[in-house]
Write an enzyme that holds these catalytic residues in place. Structure first.
Site, mmCIF file in Angstrom:
data_model
loop_
_atom_site.group_PDB
_atom_site.id
_atom_site.type_symbol
_atom_site.label_atom_id
_atom_site.label_comp_id
_atom_site.label_asym_id
_atom_site.label_seq_id
_atom_site.Cartn_x
_atom_site.Cartn_y
_atom_site.Cartn_z
ATOM 1 N NE ARG A 23 68.681 63.511 8.793
ATOM 2 C CZ ARG A 23 68.085 62.983 9.865
ATOM 3 N NH1 ARG A 23 68.648 61.762 10.355
ATOM 4 N NH2 ARG A 23 67.673 63.599 10.601
ATOM 5 C CD GLU B 127 55.768 68.375 16.491
ATOM 6 O OE1 GLU B 127 54.697 68.365 16.201
ATOM 7 O OE2 GLU B 127 56.833 68.048 15.944
#
Length: 179
Positions: free
Chosen positions: A62, A99
């Site tokens: 994006r 993460e």
């Protein structure tokens, strides 16, 4: 309604994606709304008009959409930062934290020249691992990071603080609490 309230309303929230307990902030609805997309780009570029920005670096995927629009508005070049193995020419690479693990991103070795003024962009800043890796990668090649800008900040995840600790100005348009 303020323009940033309108921008926030143009972003779709998808519960439990990509896993239970996560609310995914989907900017494809903002991108599909011509007025919202234009407003977001206008707000992102406004502080940088006339600063002589050389390049916009966009993080896959994006960040490519936003980065292309920002580069056009600022008459700057565009640098794609991609996951390992996606660029066809000689590259420089850096590992960055996710993460739950580590990944690598790269850019072409000749994408930026030492001293060039660069703005980093992506759709959102969450934990900041990807953006932190991109800043380090650009700096390894001698880029001067003018700023990092994002449509969305998820402040509870601490990404902004990671970039600010590196001395990078961070600009965002809307904030959402939670994950």
């Amino acid at each position: 309604m303020s323009s940033n309230t309108k921008l926030a309303a143009s972003i779709r929230a998808i519960a439990d994606y990509p896993k239970p307990g996560i609310v995914f902030r989907d900017i494809t609805t903002l991108l599909g709304d011509a007025a919202a997309f234009r407003e977001a780009v206008d707000q992102l570029v406004a502080p940088y008009q006339g600063l002589g920005v050389d390049k916009i670096a966009g993080i896959e995927a994006r960040g490519f959409i936003l980065g292309g629009a920002l580069a056009h508005q600022l008459s700057a070049g565009f640098v794609p930062i991609r996951k390992k193995g996606k660029l066809p020419h000689a590259t420089v690479r850096i590992a960055y934290s996710l993460e739950y693990g580590v990944d690598e991103m790269e850019m072409h070795v000749d994408a930026v020249k030492p001293g060039e003024k660069v703005i980093l962009t992506d759709d959102l800043i969450a934990t900041g691992g990807t953006a932190e890796g991109a800043v380090k990668l650009l700096r390894q090649q001698g880029a001067e990071i003018v700023s990092a800008c994002f449509v969305i900040d998820l402040p509870d995840l601490g990404g902004r603080a990671k970039l600010e600790a590196l001395g990078v100005e961070v600009r965002t348009l809307v904030e959402f609490s939670g994950h």
